[in-house]
Design an enzyme around this catalytic site. Structure first.
Site, PDB file in Angstrom:
ATOM      1  N   ARG A 148       0.862  -1.173   0.000  1.00  0.00           N
ATOM      2  CA  ARG A 148       0.000   0.000   0.000  1.00  0.00           C
ATOM      3  C   ARG A 148       0.907   1.233   0.000  1.00  0.00           C
ATOM      4  O   ARG A 148       2.041   1.178   0.481  1.00  0.00           O
ATOM      5  CB  ARG A 148      -0.894   0.030   1.234  1.00  0.00           C
ATOM      6  N   LYS A 172      -2.228  -1.936   8.009  1.00  0.00           N
ATOM      7  CA  LYS A 172      -3.402  -1.381   8.673  1.00  0.00           C
ATOM      8  C   LYS A 172      -3.501  -1.898  10.101  1.00  0.00           C
ATOM      9  O   LYS A 172      -3.216  -3.063  10.367  1.00  0.00           O
ATOM     10  CB  LYS A 172      -4.669  -1.767   7.899  1.00  0.00           C
ATOM     11  N   HIS A 244      -1.923   2.170  -5.978  1.00  0.00           N
ATOM     12  CA  HIS A 244      -2.631   0.933  -5.638  1.00  0.00           C
ATOM     13  C   HIS A 244      -2.761   0.011  -6.848  1.00  0.00           C
ATOM     14  O   HIS A 244      -2.913  -1.203  -6.686  1.00  0.00           O
ATOM     15  CB  HIS A 244      -4.017   1.274  -5.074  1.00  0.00           C
ATOM     16  N   ARG A 247      -0.134  -2.499  -6.726  1.00  0.00           N
ATOM     17  CA  ARG A 247      -0.442  -3.542  -5.737  1.00  0.00           C
ATOM     18  C   ARG A 247      -1.409  -4.564  -6.341  1.00  0.00           C
ATOM     19  O   ARG A 247      -1.224  -5.779  -6.196  1.00  0.00           O
ATOM     20  CB  ARG A 247      -1.040  -2.879  -4.498  1.00  0.00           C
ATOM     21  N   HIS A 270      -3.975  -9.001   3.900  1.00  0.00           N
ATOM     22  CA  HIS A 270      -5.431  -9.019   4.020  1.00  0.00           C
ATOM     23  C   HIS A 270      -5.832  -9.834   5.244  1.00  0.00           C
ATOM     24  O   HIS A 270      -5.362 -10.954   5.427  1.00  0.00           O
ATOM     25  CB  HIS A 270      -6.069  -9.645   2.782  1.00  0.00           C
ATOM     26  N   TYR A 279      -9.265 -11.176  -6.771  1.00  0.00           N
ATOM     27  CA  TYR A 279      -8.315 -11.349  -7.871  1.00  0.00           C
ATOM     28  C   TYR A 279      -8.634 -12.567  -8.727  1.00  0.00           C
ATOM     29  O   TYR A 279      -8.226 -12.647  -9.879  1.00  0.00           O
ATOM     30  CB  TYR A 279      -6.886 -11.414  -7.321  1.00  0.00           C
TER      31      TYR A 279
END
Length: 299
Positions: A148, A172, A244, A247, A270, A279
């Site tokens: 990110r 995150k 992004h 990514r 994630h 994806y």
């Protein structure tokens, strides 16, 4: 307590107890401020403890004329979290959002670049400048490690474990993970460190920050956007791209080449594999190959 006091208390909870990023906290705050503005404009005097489903439905109806379904869904989610927090703190016993449904939205597939697109972007960098060497290392790191943009700009020299072939990423919620880094990317980072960064005057507090601007400080998110957008214009790339996008391309290209979803999930950081599964929708060619290879009735 008035609305502002509750909102400030909620902000502290999100930052300290849930460890959410500044951007996420700002989004929650903005949505609550919109609700407060609606109450003021309609002369509705009601506290967070007493506001009911009917008033919130009026608010949702009013913003539905201004924002799309995706934004509505985000606002409803943010309000639901706020009232859940009030219940958690014993300010109220029920959540007025409980019966309010978010609009149904289709899952937005992320934009990706081809390997040729990425090669062309990197080839367009002017390596005759100090910023060029830095920018090449930045793009190689974004794409090679699937970071990110915030993870990239906060990357520290002390996070580089090149002998082991990894970099440590703080993602995150301040969750840390180790991501493999290709030898070629290590070389570009080392080249930038030893030929450009080494000679910079670094502002106090940024000594350990890997990627610096020309003033010796941490780069901003906006600067990374500008670098990538400028390169896209330079090569006449018409796709709407951002950091992004690299990514997303990282994850898609791994999947296309046979990587499993669980490994991609770990590298992307994630929390849920459901997020990574998007994806699969991008790479239908890969799915066809799976059927043709493994299904008992493939012939």
């Amino acid at each position: 307590m008035n609305w502002n006091s509750y909102i400030k208390s909620f902000q502290s909870y999100l930052k300290i107890e849930r460890g959410l990023s500044k951007n996420t906290v700002d989004n929650y705050t903005f949505d609550l401020e919109r609700l407060c503005l609606f109450l003021n404009q309609n002369t509705i005097s009601i506290s967070p403890e007493k506001i009911n489903e009917e008033v919130i439905q009026q608010f949702i109806y009013s913003i539905s004329k201004e924002v799309n379904a995706r934004s509505q869904s985000r606002i409803i989610s943010g309000l639901r979290s706020f009232f859940s927090y009030l219940i958690f703190e014993d300010y109220r016993s029920d959540n007025p959002m409980e019966l309010i449904e978010a609009p149904r939205i289709g899952r937005k597939l992320p934009d990706t670049l081809s390997v040729d697109d990425i090669d062309n972007l990197i080839s367009a960098i002017d390596l005759s400048t100090d910023e060029g060497e830095r920018n090449r290392a930045i793009l190689e790191t974004l794409y090679s490690c699937g970071l990110r943009v915030t993870e990239l700009i906060t990357l520290k020299i002390s996070d580089l474990f090149f002998d082991e072939g990894f970099i440590k990423i703080t993602g995150k919620g301040n969750k840390q993970r180790f991501v493999p880094v290709a030898k070629s990317t290590q070389n570009y980072i080392e080249l930038y460190k030893n030929t450009v960064r080494l000679h910079q005057k670094i502002v106090k507090g940024h000594e350990d920050t890997l990627f610096l601007n020309r003033r010796g400080k941490q780069l901003t998110r906006a600067m990374i956007f500008t670098i990538i957008k400028s390169l896209a214009v330079k090569i006449n790339l018409t796709k709407n791209i951002s950091p992004h996008t690299l990514r997303h391309s990282f994850a898609t290209h791994l999947l296309e080449n046979g990587a499993d979803l669980r490994s991609i999930q770990i590298m992307l950081g994630h929390e849920s594999i459901t997020t990574t599964e998007i994806y699969v929708h991008l790479d239908r060619k890969h799915l066809t190959q799976i059927i043709n290879t493994f299904h008992p009735r493939k012939t």
